[in-house]
Design a protein around this motif. Structure first.
Motif, mmCIF file in Angstrom:
data_model
loop_
_atom_site.group_PDB
_atom_site.id
_atom_site.type_symbol
_atom_site.label_atom_id
_atom_site.label_comp_id
_atom_site.label_asym_id
_atom_site.label_seq_id
_atom_site.Cartn_x
_atom_site.Cartn_y
_atom_site.Cartn_z
ATOM 1 N N TYR A 267 114.986 -9.020 72.555
ATOM 2 C CA TYR A 267 113.901 -8.140 73.013
ATOM 3 C C TYR A 267 113.508 -7.179 71.905
ATOM 4 O O TYR A 267 112.327 -6.908 71.676
ATOM 5 N N ILE A 270 111.708 -9.142 69.089
ATOM 6 C CA ILE A 270 110.338 -9.459 69.517
ATOM 7 C C ILE A 270 109.424 -8.269 69.270
ATOM 8 O O ILE A 270 108.298 -8.405 68.783
ATOM 9 N N PHE A 311 101.126 -13.278 71.652
ATOM 10 C CA PHE A 311 102.228 -14.243 71.563
ATOM 11 C C PHE A 311 103.566 -13.544 71.781
ATOM 12 O O PHE A 311 104.400 -13.991 72.580
ATOM 13 N N PHE A 312 103.781 -12.445 71.080
ATOM 14 C CA PHE A 312 105.062 -11.750 71.208
ATOM 15 C C PHE A 312 105.143 -10.960 72.511
ATOM 16 O O PHE A 312 106.240 -10.772 73.059
ATOM 17 N N PHE A 314 104.012 -12.035 75.384
ATOM 18 C CA PHE A 314 104.429 -13.027 76.372
ATOM 19 C C PHE A 314 105.808 -13.605 76.063
ATOM 20 O O PHE A 314 106.428 -14.217 76.932
ATOM 21 N N SER A 315 106.282 -13.408 74.839
ATOM 22 C CA SER A 315 107.638 -13.862 74.495
ATOM 23 C C SER A 315 108.702 -13.024 75.196
ATOM 24 O O SER A 315 109.866 -13.437 75.270
ATOM 25 N N THR A 316 108.319 -11.856 75.710
ATOM 26 C CA THR A 316 109.275 -11.022 76.453
ATOM 27 C C THR A 316 109.597 -11.605 77.826
ATOM 28 O O THR A 316 110.403 -11.041 78.566
ATOM 29 N N GLU A 317 108.980 -12.746 78.154
ATOM 30 C CA GLU A 317 109.207 -13.361 79.464
ATOM 31 C C GLU A 317 110.685 -13.665 79.700
ATOM 32 O O GLU A 317 111.144 -13.703 80.843
ATOM 33 N N LYS A 318 111.435 -13.859 78.636
ATOM 34 C CA LYS A 318 112.872 -14.109 78.762
ATOM 35 C C LYS A 318 113.540 -12.983 79.542
ATOM 36 O O LYS A 318 114.576 -13.191 80.191
ATOM 37 N N ARG A 325 108.259 -14.893 86.171
ATOM 38 C CA ARG A 325 108.221 -15.768 85.004
ATOM 39 C C ARG A 325 107.079 -16.762 85.124
ATOM 40 O O ARG A 325 106.864 -17.368 86.165
ATOM 41 N N TYR A 331 100.489 -20.612 80.420
ATOM 42 C CA TYR A 331 100.426 -20.718 78.964
ATOM 43 C C TYR A 331 99.322 -21.656 78.514
ATOM 44 O O TYR A 331 98.676 -21.420 77.481
#
Length: 388
Positions: A267, A270, A311-312, A314-318, A325, A331
């Motif tokens: 996190y 990111i 992009f980054f 939405f990368s926090t979706e983890k 989610r 996407y």
């Protein structure tokens, strides 16, 4: 998940000193943005871009290392606070060397950077003595971080005489080595619990400071008297800042599970790149008003920065709530929006009125779809909970 040196049940809060410490980084980033204003024949000088990227990543890595230490081991004691103030002082020297003619400031910049790394390593050494022999997993984690920081410090220190001998600035390799070693330390990072709630709040506040820098950056859009151009471009620039801000705020408030048990290392990483993207957008918005910058680099810079930001984000979706989610459809849809955005920017790059309008439409289209998707998912989760 609680910090090692925090009492059970005690909420870890972001302290005032952490906010003051973050402000020096906002100042440095502001200085760093000026590097990229070196224009050659309408295009950004390649050496300026490289210097800008490396300087940004170096500073953000120093910030990353400090935040992770405070999150896992911080007690807000007098000793830690003195160490933070010492690093703040040293960061002023790094800020002074953050400029296009960095060569003349290479020694002071890197001596300050080396001392900051040593200071951080010393704080870990103090914690190592405090942890005792009863927690070998904690000792392993601390020793790993001491090693990474000292390896970086040695590389930075050795780069000073090497620069005088060869003229090659090897110091940025310390940042690369540090990122690789931190990335390879995923298993070691899981040995000691962190406070994800504190981490997310700390990062969110830094992101807010970054948006503050962006707000200052667009102030020039309101200059030049009252005219259609002034009103149009100032409105568009303001809408861009607001759209990006509400997108991040919505994800932070509605998507991220801040009570998740995790180290939060990914996190944090990111956000290093997300914050870099926001800084790039600030510079891109400044370029939009500069006639000496050609239309092609203007549009490429703002377009790429927008794409990297989302992009980054939405990368926090983890780290999202399970119910929030995104599915593949989300996407794919955002991907289609992005392709359309790129094509429109490609065809309309010579028309500043239309290209900035397309940028605004892209931001709010993505946000609207994000909002709709999350709210729909939340409603579905609510119905399932009611039925059960």
């Amino acid at each position: 998940m609680l910090s090692l040196f925090k009492k059970d049940g005690e909420e870890k809060k972001v302290e005032y000193i952490e906010l003051i410490y973050d402000l020096i980084f906002v100042y440095i980033i502001g200085r760093n943005n000026s590097i990229i204003h070196s224009i050659e024949n309408g295009f950004i000088a390649p050496t300026a871009v490289l210097t800008y990227i490396l300087s940004t990543l170096v500073i953000l890595q120093v910030w990353y290392s400090t935040v992770m230490f405070i999150n896992k081991y911080g007690e807000n004691g007098w000793q830690e606070n003195i160490a933070i103030f010492i690093n703040m002082y040293l960061l002023y020297y790094m800020a002074d060397g953050t400029r296009a003619d960095w060569q003349a400031f290479y020694v002071r910049y890197n001596v300050a950077w080396m001392l900051i790394l040593c200071n951080l390593a010393l704080q870990y050494v103090i914690k190592l003595k405090k942890s005792g022999l009863a927690m070998p997993w904690v000792n392993a984690h601390i020793k790993r971080n001491i090693l990474i920081l000292l390896v970086q410090a040695v590389i930075v220190g050795v780069s000073i005489p090497l620069y005088h001998l060869t003229g090659i600035p090897f110091a940025p390799s310390a940042m690369v080595v540090g990122m690789l070693l931190f990335g390879l330390s995923k298993k070691a990072n899981t040995l000691v619990a962190g406070d994800f709630s504190h981490l997310t709040e700390r990062i969110m506040l830094y992101v807010v400071f970054t948006f503050g820098e962006m707000i200052i950056g667009i102030a020039e859009y309101f200059e030049g008297g009252f005219s259609f151009n002034t009103v149009y471009f100032s409105v568009m620039a303001f809408l861009i800042v607001v759209g990006l801000f509400v997108s991040y705020g919505f994800v932070y408030d509605n998507v991220i599970d801040r009570e998740m048990e995790t180290t939060g290392t990914a996190y944090m990483l990111i956000h290093v790149f997300l914050i870099t993207a926001l800084n790039n957008i600030t510079v891109a918005l400044e370029f939009m008003r500069m006639p000496e910058v050609a239309a092609i680099p203007k549009n490429i810079f703002i377009g790429v920065s927008m794409i990297v930001y989302f992009f980054f984000l939405f990368s926090t979706e983890k780290y999202a709530f399970v119910r929030c989610r995104a599915h593949l459809r989300f996407y794919v849809t955002v991907g289609v929006m992005t392709v359309i955005f790129c094509l429109l920017m490609l065809f309309l790059y010579q028309n500043a009125y239309l290209s900035i309008a397309v940028t605004v439409l892209y931001i709010y289209s993505v946000f609207a779809y994000l909002y709709q998707s999350v709210k729909r998912t939340q409603r579905e989760a609510g119905r399932i909970a009611d039925q059960s």
